[in-house]
Design a protein around this motif. Structure first.
Motif, PDB file in Angstrom:
ATOM      1  N   LYS A  24       0.741  -0.995  -0.175  1.00 12.66           N
ATOM      2  CA  LYS A  24       0.135   0.571   0.090  1.00 12.66           C
ATOM      3  C   LYS A  24       1.064   1.313  -0.213  1.00 12.66           C
ATOM      4  CE  LYS A  24      -3.904  -1.931   1.814  1.00 12.66           C
ATOM      5  NZ  LYS A  24      -4.731  -2.171   3.377  1.00 12.66           N
ATOM      6  N   THR A  25       1.747   1.593   0.733  1.00 11.50           N
ATOM      7  CA  THR A  25       2.745   2.107   0.562  1.00 11.50           C
ATOM      8  C   THR A  25       2.979   2.457  -0.245  1.00 11.50           C
ATOM      9  OG1 THR A  25       3.943   0.909   2.196  1.00 11.50           O
ATOM     10  CG2 THR A  25       2.474   2.560   3.316  1.00 11.50           C
ATOM     11  N   SER A  26       3.678   1.907  -0.759  1.00 15.73           N
ATOM     12  CA  SER A  26       4.542   1.906  -2.354  1.00 15.73           C
ATOM     13  C   SER A  26       3.628   2.448  -3.470  1.00 15.73           C
ATOM     14  CB  SER A  26       5.152   0.445  -2.477  1.00 15.73           C
ATOM     15  OG  SER A  26       4.576   0.053  -2.860  1.00 15.73           O
ATOM     16  N   SER A  27       2.849   1.359  -3.257  1.00 16.45           N
ATOM     17  CA  SER A  27       1.792   2.724  -4.718  1.00 16.45           C
ATOM     18  C   SER A  27       1.466   3.163  -4.184  1.00 16.45           C
ATOM     19  CB  SER A  27       0.718   1.390  -4.781  1.00 16.45           C
ATOM     20  OG  SER A  27      -0.444   1.806  -5.384  1.00 16.45           O
ATOM     21  N   ALA A  28       1.118   4.167  -3.244  1.00 14.96           N
ATOM     22  CA  ALA A  28       1.539   5.507  -2.667  1.00 14.96           C
ATOM     23  C   ALA A  28       2.179   6.319  -3.292  1.00 14.96           C
ATOM     24  CB  ALA A  28       0.850   5.835  -1.469  1.00 14.96           C
ATOM     25  N   SER A  29       3.563   5.497  -2.656  1.00 16.70           N
ATOM     26  CA  SER A  29       4.535   6.425  -3.750  1.00 16.70           C
ATOM     27  C   SER A  29       5.156   6.252  -4.926  1.00 16.70           C
ATOM     28  CB  SER A  29       5.936   5.501  -3.185  1.00 16.70           C
ATOM     29  OG  SER A  29       6.167   6.003  -1.273  1.00 16.70           O
ATOM     30  N   ALA A  30       4.418   5.699  -5.681  1.00  9.01           N
ATOM     31  CA  ALA A  30       4.309   5.897  -7.202  1.00  9.01           C
ATOM     32  C   ALA A  30       3.695   6.788  -7.739  1.00  9.01           C
ATOM     33  CB  ALA A  30       4.131   3.670  -7.840  1.00  9.01           C
ATOM     34  N   ASN A  31       2.141   6.356  -7.267  1.00 10.35           N
ATOM     35  CA  ASN A  31       0.815   7.277  -7.120  1.00 10.35           C
ATOM     36  C   ASN A  31       1.273   8.349  -7.113  1.00 10.35           C
ATOM     37  OD1 ASN A  31      -0.076   5.191  -8.336  1.00 10.35           O
ATOM     38  ND2 ASN A  31      -1.464   4.933  -6.261  1.00 10.35           N
ATOM     39  N   TYR A  32       1.897   9.294  -5.971  1.00 10.38           N
ATOM     40  CA  TYR A  32       1.887  10.262  -5.745  1.00 10.38           C
ATOM     41  C   TYR A  32       3.461  11.415  -6.685  1.00 10.38           C
ATOM     42  CZ  TYR A  32       3.695  14.404  -3.198  1.00 10.38           C
ATOM     43  OH  TYR A  32       4.635  16.198  -3.569  1.00 10.38           O
ATOM     44  N   ALA A  33       4.140  10.322  -7.159  1.00 12.05           N
ATOM     45  CA  ALA A  33       5.148  10.488  -8.072  1.00 12.05           C
ATOM     46  C   ALA A  33       4.864  10.949  -9.279  1.00 12.05           C
ATOM     47  CB  ALA A  33       6.443   9.073  -8.125  1.00 12.05           C
ATOM     48  N   MET A  34       3.773  10.489  -9.755  1.00 11.21           N
ATOM     49  CA  MET A  34       2.743  10.519 -11.193  1.00 11.21           C
ATOM     50  C   MET A  34       1.571  11.378 -11.391  1.00 11.21           C
ATOM     51  SD  MET A  34       4.650   7.962 -13.286  1.00 11.21           S
ATOM     52  CE  MET A  34       3.381   8.191 -14.293  1.00 11.21           C
ATOM     53  N   GLU A  35       1.506  11.982 -10.116  1.00 11.53           N
ATOM     54  CA  GLU A  35       0.195  13.055  -9.976  1.00 11.53           C
ATOM     55  C   GLU A  35       0.742  14.217  -9.904  1.00 11.53           C
ATOM     56  OE1 GLU A  35      -2.006  11.780  -6.140  1.00 11.53           O
ATOM     57  OE2 GLU A  35      -3.908  10.592  -6.966  1.00 11.53           O
ATOM     58  N   THR A  36       2.126  13.965  -9.395  1.00 13.82           N
ATOM     59  CA  THR A  36       3.336  15.130  -9.405  1.00 13.82           C
ATOM     60  C   THR A  36       4.270  15.632 -10.308  1.00 13.82           C
ATOM     61  OG1 THR A  36       4.704  14.633  -7.281  1.00 13.82           O
ATOM     62  CG2 THR A  36       2.895  16.032  -6.667  1.00 13.82           C
ATOM     63  N   GLN A  37       3.813  15.102 -11.398  1.00 15.72           N
ATOM     64  CA  GLN A  37       5.010  14.600 -12.454  1.00 15.72           C
ATOM     65  C   GLN A  37       6.020  14.962 -11.958  1.00 15.72           C
ATOM     66  OE1 GLN A  37       2.938  17.953 -14.968  1.00 15.72           O
ATOM     67  NE2 GLN A  37       0.859  16.345 -14.996  1.00 15.72           N
ATOM     68  N   MET A  38       6.638  14.563 -11.076  1.00 17.83           N
ATOM     69  CA  MET A  38       8.108  14.818 -10.677  1.00 17.83           C
ATOM     70  C   MET A  38       8.507  13.747 -12.629  1.00 17.83           C
ATOM     71  SD  MET A  38       7.807  12.789  -6.774  1.00 17.83           S
ATOM     72  CE  MET A  38       9.913  12.729  -6.858  1.00 17.83           C
ATOM     73  N   TYR A  39       7.875  12.650 -12.640  1.00 21.55           N
ATOM     74  CA  TYR A  39       9.054  12.603 -13.837  1.00 21.55           C
ATOM     75  C   TYR A  39       8.921  13.485 -14.921  1.00 21.55           C
ATOM     76  CZ  TYR A  39       3.866  12.955 -15.553  1.00 21.55           C
ATOM     77  OH  TYR A  39       2.701  12.935 -15.876  1.00 21.55           O
ATOM     78  N   LYS A  40       8.935  14.518 -14.816  1.00 23.06           N
ATOM     79  CA  LYS A  40       9.177  15.803 -14.880  1.00 23.06           C
ATOM     80  C   LYS A  40      10.920  16.310 -14.348  1.00 23.06           C
ATOM     81  CE  LYS A  40       4.851  17.299 -17.298  1.00 23.06           C
ATOM     82  NZ  LYS A  40       4.020  18.699 -17.391  1.00 23.06           N
ATOM     83  N   GLU A  41      11.236  16.253 -13.781  1.00 23.77           N
ATOM     84  CA  GLU A  41      12.207  16.806 -13.143  1.00 23.77           C
ATOM     85  C   GLU A  41      13.191  15.075 -13.093  1.00 23.77           C
ATOM     86  OE1 GLU A  41      13.517  19.035  -8.928  1.00 23.77           O
ATOM     87  OE2 GLU A  41      11.275  18.762  -9.735  1.00 23.77           O
ATOM     88  N   TYR A  42      12.627  14.763 -12.609  1.00 15.92           N
ATOM     89  CA  TYR A  42      13.781  12.985 -12.264  1.00 15.92           C
ATOM     90  C   TYR A  42      13.243  12.164 -13.387  1.00 15.92           C
ATOM     91  CZ  TYR A  42      14.100  15.627  -7.693  1.00 15.92           C
ATOM     92  OH  TYR A  42      14.735  16.299  -7.170  1.00 15.92           O
ATOM     93  N   SER A  43      13.766  11.410 -13.857  1.00 21.25           N
ATOM     94  CA  SER A  43      13.795  10.253 -14.750  1.00 21.25           C
ATOM     95  C   SER A  43      13.242   9.409 -14.254  1.00 21.25           C
ATOM     96  CB  SER A  43      15.367   9.627 -15.889  1.00 21.25           C
ATOM     97  OG  SER A  43      15.817   8.525 -14.661  1.00 21.25           O
ATOM     98  N   ILE A  44      12.556   8.391 -15.217  1.00 22.25           N
ATOM     99  CA  ILE A  44      11.529   7.579 -13.882  1.00 22.25           C
ATOM    100  C   ILE A  44      12.238   6.214 -13.191  1.00 22.25           C
ATOM    101  CG2 ILE A  44      10.623   5.295 -14.747  1.00 22.25           C
ATOM    102  CD1 ILE A  44       8.248   7.686 -14.875  1.00 22.25           C
ATOM    103  N   THR A  45      13.494   5.845 -13.712  1.00 21.80           N
ATOM    104  CA  THR A  45      14.481   4.868 -13.539  1.00 21.80           C
ATOM    105  C   THR A  45      15.171   5.457 -12.208  1.00 21.80           C
ATOM    106  OG1 THR A  45      14.920   4.415 -15.851  1.00 21.80           O
ATOM    107  CG2 THR A  45      17.279   3.907 -13.424  1.00 21.80           C
ATOM    108  N   THR A  46      15.065   6.857 -11.992  1.00 17.97           N
ATOM    109  CA  THR A  46      15.972   7.484 -10.743  1.00 17.97           C
ATOM    110  C   THR A  46      14.848   7.493  -9.647  1.00 17.97           C
ATOM    111  OG1 THR A  46      17.377   9.210 -11.707  1.00 17.97           O
ATOM    112  CG2 THR A  46      16.592  10.028  -9.621  1.00 17.97           C
TER     113      THR A  46
END
Length: 74
Positions: A24-46
């Motif tokens: 549940k917490t790892s899923s929430a972390s992944a969802n947060y990364a996508m919702e906040t569009q962190m992939y625009k600042e960091y690569s998906i790999t990172t």
């Protein structure tokens, strides 16, 4: 959940972990990364390395850490 049970049985994961909470917490972390569009600042790999691998390493036994580190190094 079968993945975690097998990992415990084979000695890669600790047996004192509540894997439902980890899922549940790892899923929430992944969802947060996508919702906040962190992939625009960091690569998906990172992002994955700094979130999912953090969880994986934390639930590993010494044997599991050695295997995980070897797999990442490849």
């Amino acid at each position: 959940m079968l993945f975690f049970r097998r990992g415990v049985r084979e000695g890669f994961f600790r047996s004192d972990i509540n894997f439902d909470i980890i899922l549940k917490t790892s899923s929430a972390s992944a969802n947060y990364a996508m919702e906040t569009q962190m992939y625009k600042e960091y690569s998906i790999t990172t992002i994955m390395h700094n979130t999912i691998f953090l969880y994986l390493r934390g639930i590993c036994t010494t044997k599991g850490i050695k295997e995980l580190d070897a797999a990442i190094a490849e």
